[in-house]
Design a protein around this motif. Structure first.
Motif, short mmCIF file in Angstrom:
data_model
loop_
_atom_site.label_atom_id
_atom_site.label_comp_id
_atom_site.label_asym_id
_atom_site.label_seq_id
_atom_site.Cartn_x
_atom_site.Cartn_y
_atom_site.Cartn_z
N ALA A 377 0.81 -1.22 0.00
CA ALA A 377 0.00 0.00 0.00
C ALA A 377 0.84 1.27 0.00
N THR A 378 2.11 1.17 0.35
CA THR A 378 2.98 2.35 0.36
C THR A 378 3.39 2.78 -1.05
N ILE A 379 3.13 1.93 -2.05
CA ILE A 379 3.44 2.28 -3.43
C ILE A 379 2.50 3.40 -3.88
N ASN A 380 3.04 4.38 -4.52
CA ASN A 380 2.26 5.55 -4.94
C ASN A 380 1.45 5.25 -6.19
N ASN A 381 0.41 4.41 -5.99
CA ASN A 381 -0.44 4.01 -7.10
C ASN A 381 -1.84 3.79 -6.56
N LEU A 382 -2.79 4.60 -7.03
CA LEU A 382 -4.15 4.54 -6.50
C LEU A 382 -4.81 3.20 -6.78
N ASP A 383 -4.59 2.65 -7.95
CA ASP A 383 -5.16 1.36 -8.31
C ASP A 383 -4.67 0.26 -7.38
N ILE A 384 -3.38 0.29 -7.07
CA ILE A 384 -2.82 -0.69 -6.14
C ILE A 384 -3.41 -0.51 -4.76
N LYS A 385 -3.53 0.74 -4.32
CA LYS A 385 -4.07 1.01 -2.99
C LYS A 385 -5.49 0.48 -2.84
N GLU A 386 -6.32 0.68 -3.87
CA GLU A 386 -7.70 0.21 -3.82
C GLU A 386 -7.76 -1.32 -3.73
N ASN A 387 -6.91 -1.98 -4.47
CA ASN A 387 -6.91 -3.44 -4.45
C ASN A 387 -6.31 -3.99 -3.17
N VAL A 388 -5.37 -3.28 -2.58
CA VAL A 388 -4.84 -3.67 -1.27
C VAL A 388 -5.96 -3.69 -0.24
N ILE A 389 -6.75 -2.62 -0.21
CA ILE A 389 -7.86 -2.53 0.75
C ILE A 389 -8.87 -3.64 0.51
N ARG A 390 -9.19 -3.90 -0.75
CA ARG A 390 -10.15 -4.95 -1.08
C ARG A 390 -9.65 -6.32 -0.63
N ASN A 391 -8.37 -6.61 -0.91
CA ASN A 391 -7.82 -7.90 -0.53
C ASN A 391 -7.62 -8.03 0.97
N SER A 392 -7.30 -6.92 1.63
CA SER A 392 -7.17 -6.95 3.08
C SER A 392 -8.50 -7.29 3.74
N ARG A 393 -9.55 -6.67 3.26
CA ARG A 393 -10.89 -6.94 3.79
C ARG A 393 -11.31 -8.39 3.53
N ASP A 394 -11.06 -8.86 2.30
CA ASP A 394 -11.44 -10.22 1.94
C ASP A 394 -10.70 -11.26 2.79
N ALA A 395 -9.40 -11.04 2.99
CA ALA A 395 -8.61 -11.98 3.78
C ALA A 395 -9.07 -12.00 5.24
N TYR A 396 -9.38 -10.83 5.77
CA TYR A 396 -9.83 -10.77 7.17
C TYR A 396 -11.18 -11.45 7.34
N GLU A 397 -12.08 -11.26 6.38
CA GLU A 397 -13.40 -11.90 6.48
C GLU A 397 -13.28 -13.42 6.39
N ARG A 398 -12.37 -13.90 5.58
CA ARG A 398 -12.15 -15.34 5.51
C ARG A 398 -11.58 -15.86 6.83
N ALA A 399 -10.63 -15.09 7.41
CA ALA A 399 -10.04 -15.50 8.68
C ALA A 399 -11.06 -15.51 9.81
N GLN A 400 -11.98 -14.56 9.79
CA GLN A 400 -13.04 -14.50 10.82
C GLN A 400 -13.84 -15.79 10.86
N LYS A 401 -14.09 -16.37 9.70
CA LYS A 401 -14.90 -17.59 9.62
C LYS A 401 -14.09 -18.85 9.97
N ALA A 402 -12.77 -18.77 9.83
CA ALA A 402 -11.94 -19.97 10.01
C ALA A 402 -11.20 -20.03 11.33
N ILE A 403 -10.91 -18.87 11.95
CA ILE A 403 -10.14 -18.83 13.21
C ILE A 403 -11.10 -18.66 14.38
N ASN A 404 -10.98 -19.54 15.34
CA ASN A 404 -11.89 -19.53 16.49
C ASN A 404 -11.39 -18.65 17.64
N SER A 405 -10.13 -18.36 17.66
CA SER A 405 -9.54 -17.60 18.77
C SER A 405 -9.79 -16.09 18.59
#
Length: 421
Positions: A377-405
């Motif tokens: 996300a530190t790369i100076n590219n708006l397209d990259i930044k948007e996709n970083v946020i999207r993938n960060s959210r997606d990965a966290y939502e998957r982890a929420q369903k799989a991690i019990n702790s």
């Protein structure tokens, strides 16, 4: 024409026989060239080398090189099999083109052929005093090359096919193709812009992956018939016989054989059964991610490899940062062709979505993934930044369903960049 030759050479050099064949030709030439020394008048100044001493040395090389060549082939095949089974079958093409191993096998077989040809020529009186001396020098040089090559090859074969070494090889190849794409995302043609008429569609003449597009010939065709061509595919795209690979329009209403134009366009686009790394920037990312997915499978359970792959992806995405720092406008060479660009979303999905899916229940993998996304996300590219946020959210939502702790999830949440936006 030059581009075609390069493509053909790259395909041929992937075959295991190619370099040994070249070395065999050089070996035969070397054994025969030594005879030319007999005609240049140096018989009086060179020492007289005994025929038996040369013959003994050649016999030693002949006897040992055949055994070592067989051993080398067996070792390489074992390494290839290991790379395909422990990493991904897609890595086979990279491992099989390992320069050190191919050069070693070529030297061993070439030395064997040299010794056989030289022995036959020596026993039949082909060399005189000067020729025997030159042959002796050639044999000593070849013997030294064989020893040095063998020592280098022993070090390489101990790593060839190992998972970490294979990952490094795939990352290196991916870096080359991705760097080339980032510098020229439109392949020195025009980017797609505006509405393009669809009446003159060119369907693919076979089913498979686009491996290469000869833009030089396509530009020549467009200039000859005064066409504007819009490509609907790039290397890596899977096409079928009902898929329109291009559309074209004519500058003027002319009496032109449309079928002949379609045939000419099809001839500039190479379709094969498999994807190639050379001009397909997504394929390297996909191959690396396949290694991570295999490592995260229940049967293997190797999160450390997945974490290593995430690091590889992080380095590859920072190629965009390097290009921003050295940005220069790319010259448009093919001004009658429009080429589609790969969306940043595709790059991110290729790299991170399978890892987020298969490693969702592993806190270490998820933490490393979120940290990598923060870094990218530190790369100076708006397209990259948007996709970083999207993938960060997606990965966290998957982890929420799989991690019990809850404790693990709280730690993970603090690393999620989309939570801080």
């Amino acid at each position: 024409m030059k581009k075609k030759l390069i493509i053909s050479y790259n395909r041929i050099r992937e075959h295991l026989w190619f370099r040994p064949f070249l070395f065999c030709l050089l070996s035969v030439a070397g054994a025969l060239i030594a005879h030319q020394a007999d005609g240049i008048g140096i018989n009086d100044i060179v020492p007289n080398i005994d025929k038996e001493s040369i013959g003994g040395l050649l016999d030693t090389i002949a006897a040992s090189m055949l055994v070592i060549s067989i051993f080398a082939v067996a070792s390489m095949l074992s390494a290839f099999s290991s790379a395909s089974s422990t990493a991904t079958p897609r890595s086979f093409k990279i491992v099989v083109t390992d320069d050190v191993s191919q050069n070693a096998l070529s030297v061993f077989i070439g030395a064997f052929i040299f010794s056989i040809v030289a022995t036959i020529a020596l026993d039949n009186g082909y060399y005189e005093k000067a020729g025997r001396f030159i042959l002796f020098l050639f044999t000593l040089i070849l013997f030294a090359i064989v020893i040095l090559t063998f020592l280098r090859w022993v070090d390489r074969i101990s790593r060839l096919g190992r998972l970490e070494h294979t990952i490094n090889q795939v990352e290196t190849v991916a870096s080359k193709s991705l760097s080339a794409y980032i510098k020229n995302p439109s392949l020195k043609a025009l980017t797609i812009n505006g509405i393009f008429p669809n009446e003159n569609a060119v369907m693919a003449n076979s089913i498979g992956y686009i491996q290469h597009i000869n833009l030089e010939d396509l530009q020549s065709l467009a200039e000859e018939f005064e066409l504007k061509i819009r490509l609907n595919c790039i290397p890596g795209k899977f096409v079928h016989s009902n898929f329109a690979i291009t559309h074209f329009v004519m500058d003027k209403n002319k009496d032109i054989d449309i079928d002949n134009i379609r045939k000419g366009i099809n001839n500039t686009i190479l379709v094969g059964q498999t994807r190639l790394f050379d001009e397909d920037p997504r394929f390297g990312l996909i191959s690396l991610t396949e290694i991570a997915s295999r490592a995260l499978s229940p049967g293997i359970n190797d999160p450390g490899t997945a974490i290593q792959i995430i690091g590889s992806h992080e380095r590859l995405f920072f190629l965009w940062n390097k290009e921003i720092e050295n940005s220069n406008e790319t010259e448009v060479v093919y001004n009658r062709i429009e080429v589609p660009e790969i969306s940043m979303e595709d790059f991110f999905d290729d790299a991170f979505r399978p890892i987020a899916r298969d490693g969702a229940d592993n806190i270490e993998v998820m933490l490393r993934l979120q940290k990598a996304l923060n870094s990218i996300a530190t790369i100076n590219n708006l397209d990259i930044k948007e996709n970083v946020i999207r993938n960060s959210r997606d990965a966290y939502e998957r982890a929420q369903k799989a991690i019990n702790s809850e404790h693990d999830l709280n730690i993970l949440e603090k690393q999620c960049i989309f939570k801080n936006e």
